[in-house]
Design an enzyme around this catalytic site. Structure first.
Site, PDB file in Angstrom:
ATOM      1  CG  ASP A 122      -1.939  -1.102   1.227  1.00 31.72           C
ATOM      2  OD1 ASP A 122      -2.367  -1.496   0.135  1.00 31.72           O
ATOM      3  OD2 ASP A 122      -2.340  -1.555   2.309  1.00 31.72           O
TER       4      ASP A 122
ATOM      5  CG  ASP B  24      -6.183  -1.642  -0.912  1.00 32.42           C
ATOM      6  OD1 ASP B  24      -6.364  -2.863  -1.039  1.00 32.42           O
ATOM      7  OD2 ASP B  24      -5.196  -1.157  -0.325  1.00 32.42           O
TER       8      ASP B  24
END
Length: 181
Positions: free
Chosen positions: A128, A146
Site C-alpha cells: 500500500d 484497494d
C-alpha cells in the site's frame, strides 16, 4: 439489410467487464512495480503530493483497513486462497449477469482482489502506498486495487439497494399481466 441491435438491458456486459478486470489488475500492478522498483519509494518516502496526500511504503499483512493481520505463512496463504476463491466466485457472477452496472462493480472487486493476491503471493503482504490525511486525521494507506475494491463494493450496495428495486418494479407489471392472462 440492417442488423438488429440488442437493447442496453439485454446486451451482455461480459466483454466490458473482463476489460475492466484486466485494466484494474494491470494498473494496480504497474503502479506497485513502479513505486517499488522504478522510483524506489522505500528510499524517497514520504513523497508529498499535496497538503493532504503523500506516498509512503506500508506492507499490509491483513485485508482492508489492516484487519485480520497474518504473521504466519499459513495465514498468508489462507488470504491468498480466499482472495482467489472470492475472485472466481465473483467472476462467475460477473460473467452471468446481463446488468452492466452490476457487472462493472463486480469487475472492480475482482481486478482489485487479484492484484492484492499477487502481492501476497510474491511479497508476503500487500504493498500500500497512497496516504490521505487532513491535519491530524489520517485515512488508511491504500493502493489502486484497494480503491477499486471499495468502489466495487459501493457499486454493489447501490445496485442492490437502489437499482435492483427499480428493475423489479419495471418487471412487476409484465409479470402481473401474465399471471392474469
Amino acid at each position: 439489410m440492417q442488423a438488429a441491435h440488442a437493447s442496453p438491458e439485454t446486451r451482455s456486459p461480459r466483454g466490458l467487464a473482463i476489460a475492466l478486470v484486466l485494466a484494474i489488475f494491470v494498473l494496480d500492478q504497474a503502479t506497485k512495480l513502479w513505486f517499488l522498483h522504478g522510483y524506489d519509494l522505500r528510499i524517497h518516502q514520504p513523497l508529498t503530493l499535496a497538503p493532504f496526500a503523500e506516498l509512503v511504503v506500508v506492507w499490509n499483512r491483513g485485508i482492508s483497513y489492516g484487519l485480520f493481520q497474518q504473521e504466519t505463512e499459513l495465514g498468508r496463504w489462507i488470504l491468498v486462497v480466499g482472495s482467489v476463491v472470492a475472485s472466481l466466485a465473483l467472476g462467475v457472477w460477473m460473467l452471468r449477469t446481463n446488468v452492466r452496472f452490476l457487472a462493472l462493480s463486480l469487475a472492480l472487486i475482482v481486478g482489485g482482489a487479484l492484484g492484492n493476491a499477487v502481492d501476497r503471493t510474491v511479497y508476503g503482504a500487500v504493498f500500500d502506498f497512497v496516504h490521505l490525511y487532513w491535519g491530524r486525521f489520517s485515512w488508511y494507506v491504500f493502493n489502486v486495487a484497494d480503491a477499486a475494491i471499495v468502489a466495487g463494493v459501493v457499486g454493489l450496495l447501490y445496485d442492490s439497494l437502489v437499482l435492483e428495486p427499480r428493475r423489479a418494479r419495471r418487471r412487476a407489471p409484465s409479470q402481473e399481466s401474465r399471471d392474469e392472462g
